[in-house]
Scaffold this motif. Structure first.
Motif, PDB file in Angstrom:
ATOM      1  N   UNK A 162       1.047 -13.288  -7.963  1.00 29.19           N
ATOM      2  CA  UNK A 162       1.176 -12.497  -6.740  1.00 29.19           C
ATOM      3  C   UNK A 162       0.865 -11.024  -6.993  1.00 29.19           C
ATOM      4  N   UNK A 163       1.335 -10.489  -8.109  1.00 26.97           N
ATOM      5  CA  UNK A 163       1.034  -9.088  -8.428  1.00 26.97           C
ATOM      6  C   UNK A 163      -0.474  -8.894  -8.618  1.00 26.97           C
ATOM      7  N   UNK A 164      -1.142  -9.870  -9.231  1.00 22.76           N
ATOM      8  CA  UNK A 164      -2.598  -9.805  -9.406  1.00 22.76           C
ATOM      9  C   UNK A 164      -3.306  -9.839  -8.052  1.00 22.76           C
ATOM     10  N   UNK A 165      -2.835 -10.714  -7.144  1.00 24.58           N
ATOM     11  CA  UNK A 165      -3.418 -10.791  -5.795  1.00 24.58           C
ATOM     12  C   UNK A 165      -3.257  -9.461  -5.064  1.00 24.58           C
ATOM     13  N   UNK A 166      -2.078  -8.867  -5.168  1.00 23.67           N
ATOM     14  CA  UNK A 166      -1.824  -7.595  -4.489  1.00 23.67           C
ATOM     15  C   UNK A 166      -2.674  -6.474  -5.073  1.00 23.67           C
ATOM     16  N   UNK A 167      -2.878  -6.478  -6.382  1.00 18.09           N
ATOM     17  CA  UNK A 167      -3.727  -5.468  -7.005  1.00 18.09           C
ATOM     18  C   UNK A 167      -5.160  -5.599  -6.488  1.00 18.09           C
ATOM     19  N   UNK A 168      -5.615  -6.815  -6.325  1.00 17.31           N
ATOM     20  CA  UNK A 168      -6.970  -7.048  -5.799  1.00 17.31           C
ATOM     21  C   UNK A 168      -7.071  -6.553  -4.359  1.00 17.31           C
ATOM     22  N   UNK A 169      -6.044  -6.821  -3.560  1.00 19.88           N
ATOM     23  CA  UNK A 169      -6.031  -6.366  -2.167  1.00 19.88           C
ATOM     24  C   UNK A 169      -6.039  -4.839  -2.121  1.00 19.88           C
ATOM     25  N   UNK A 170      -5.211  -4.199  -2.949  1.00 23.93           N
ATOM     26  CA  UNK A 170      -5.134  -2.734  -2.970  1.00 23.93           C
ATOM     27  C   UNK A 170      -6.468  -2.104  -3.326  1.00 23.93           C
ATOM     28  N   UNK A 171      -7.256  -2.778  -4.162  1.00 26.29           N
ATOM     29  CA  UNK A 171      -8.534  -2.206  -4.595  1.00 26.29           C
ATOM     30  C   UNK A 171      -9.643  -2.429  -3.587  1.00 26.29           C
ATOM     31  N   UNK A 172      -9.377  -3.223  -2.542  1.00 24.50           N
ATOM     32  CA  UNK A 172     -10.371  -3.491  -1.510  1.00 24.50           C
ATOM     33  C   UNK A 172     -10.186  -2.484  -0.378  1.00 24.50           C
ATOM     34  N   UNK A 173     -11.152  -1.563  -0.182  1.00 17.72           N
ATOM     35  CA  UNK A 173     -10.985  -0.542   0.854  1.00 17.72           C
ATOM     36  C   UNK A 173     -10.948  -1.117   2.287  1.00 17.72           C
ATOM     37  N   UNK A 232       0.876  -1.165   0.000  1.00 17.63           N
ATOM     38  CA  UNK A 232       0.000   0.000   0.000  1.00 17.63           C
ATOM     39  C   UNK A 232       0.917   1.219   0.000  1.00 17.63           C
ATOM     40  N   UNK A 233       1.274   1.707  -1.175  1.00 18.70           N
ATOM     41  CA  UNK A 233       2.320   2.722  -1.291  1.00 18.70           C
ATOM     42  C   UNK A 233       1.979   4.052  -0.614  1.00 18.70           C
ATOM     43  N   UNK A 234       0.704   4.271  -0.285  1.00 19.70           N
ATOM     44  CA  UNK A 234       0.339   5.500   0.412  1.00 19.70           C
ATOM     45  C   UNK A 234       0.646   5.436   1.905  1.00 19.70           C
ATOM     46  N   UNK A 294      12.277 -14.289   0.461  1.00 12.26           N
ATOM     47  CA  UNK A 294      12.449 -14.279  -0.992  1.00 12.26           C
ATOM     48  C   UNK A 294      11.208 -13.775  -1.706  1.00 12.26           C
ATOM     49  N   UNK A 295      10.041 -14.198  -1.236  1.00 12.36           N
ATOM     50  CA  UNK A 295       8.795 -13.709  -1.815  1.00 12.36           C
ATOM     51  C   UNK A 295       8.712 -12.193  -1.632  1.00 12.36           C
ATOM     52  N   UNK A 296       9.002 -11.713  -0.435  1.00  9.73           N
ATOM     53  CA  UNK A 296       8.991 -10.271  -0.178  1.00  9.73           C
ATOM     54  C   UNK A 296       9.994  -9.551  -1.081  1.00  9.73           C
ATOM     55  N   UNK A 297      11.155 -10.152  -1.300  1.00  7.93           N
ATOM     56  CA  UNK A 297      12.178  -9.546  -2.156  1.00  7.93           C
ATOM     57  C   UNK A 297      11.662  -9.398  -3.584  1.00  7.93           C
ATOM     58  N   UNK A 298      10.988 -10.422  -4.063  1.00 10.36           N
ATOM     59  CA  UNK A 298      10.517 -10.372  -5.445  1.00 10.36           C
ATOM     60  C   UNK A 298       9.346  -9.400  -5.612  1.00 10.36           C
ATOM     61  N   UNK A 299       8.580  -9.177  -4.555  1.00  6.50           N
ATOM     62  CA  UNK A 299       7.447  -8.256  -4.621  1.00  6.50           C
ATOM     63  C   UNK A 299       7.835  -6.822  -4.262  1.00  6.50           C
ATOM     64  N   UNK A 300       9.055  -6.637  -3.770  1.00  6.03           N
ATOM     65  CA  UNK A 300       9.508  -5.310  -3.340  1.00  6.03           C
ATOM     66  C   UNK A 300       9.566  -4.339  -4.511  1.00  6.03           C
ATOM     67  N   UNK A 301       9.337  -3.082  -4.195  1.00  2.14           N
ATOM     68  CA  UNK A 301       9.460  -2.017  -5.197  1.00  2.14           C
ATOM     69  C   UNK A 301      10.933  -1.795  -5.507  1.00  2.14           C
TER      70      UNK A 301
END
Length: 145
Positions: free
Chosen positions: A128-139, A42-44, A60-67
């Motif tokens: 994983x990126x798709x899952x995170x996008x779905x999470x970000x769109x859920x208020x 959640x970049x905000x 490792x998962x966190x590393x690959x998902x890191x900005x």
């Protein structure tokens, strides 16, 4: 390995390590990781804690998902202060601590690097990126900061 675990409460179990942190940053032994940066998820949100795990592949998962640019890196870290179970993946959201994830307001000291962690395939990374996008769109999906 009961000697490696410190019991601190009824459901809270904190381990003595080793611990790992995943990132894309190029760091050196002795460097300190600190809180106060934007969340990868959640970049905000500016994070009040630094996160780590007792599972190298979890880091490792966190590393690959890191900005950021560059390849994911998994560092062996040592907490410099008190830490707690990460409430984003433990009792406040899920029972126990299956991901063996922790957080601290105190810095983490880099004491080594792991190079043999399991990397995601491009398809797994996209999932994983798709899952995170779905999470970000859920208020209602908020980080416990």
């Amino acid at each position: 390995m009961k000697d490696d675990i410190i019991e601190t409460g009824k459901t809270e179990v904190l381990e003595s390590g080793p611990f790992y942190h995943g990132t894309k940053a190029d760091l050196q032994i002795g460097d300190l990781l600190t809180a106060g940066f934007r969340s990868n998820y959640h970049t905000e949100v500016i994070m009040n804690h630094i996160y780590f795990t007792a599972l190298p592949n979890g880091a490792g998962l966190a590393a690959e998902l890191a900005k950021g640019d560059g390849s994911g890196r998994v560092y062996i870290v040592e907490p410099t202060g008190v830490f707690e179970n990460d409430p984003n993946v433990t009792d406040k959201k899920f029972p126990g601590n299956p991901t063996r994830s922790y957080r601290s307001k105190a810095p983490l000291k880099i004491i080594g690097e792991v190079t043999d962690w399991v990397r995601l395939t491009p398809e797994e990374l996209q999932t994983w990126h798709d899952k995170l996008a779905k999470i970000r769109s859920n208020p209602e999906a908020k980080i416990i900061n």
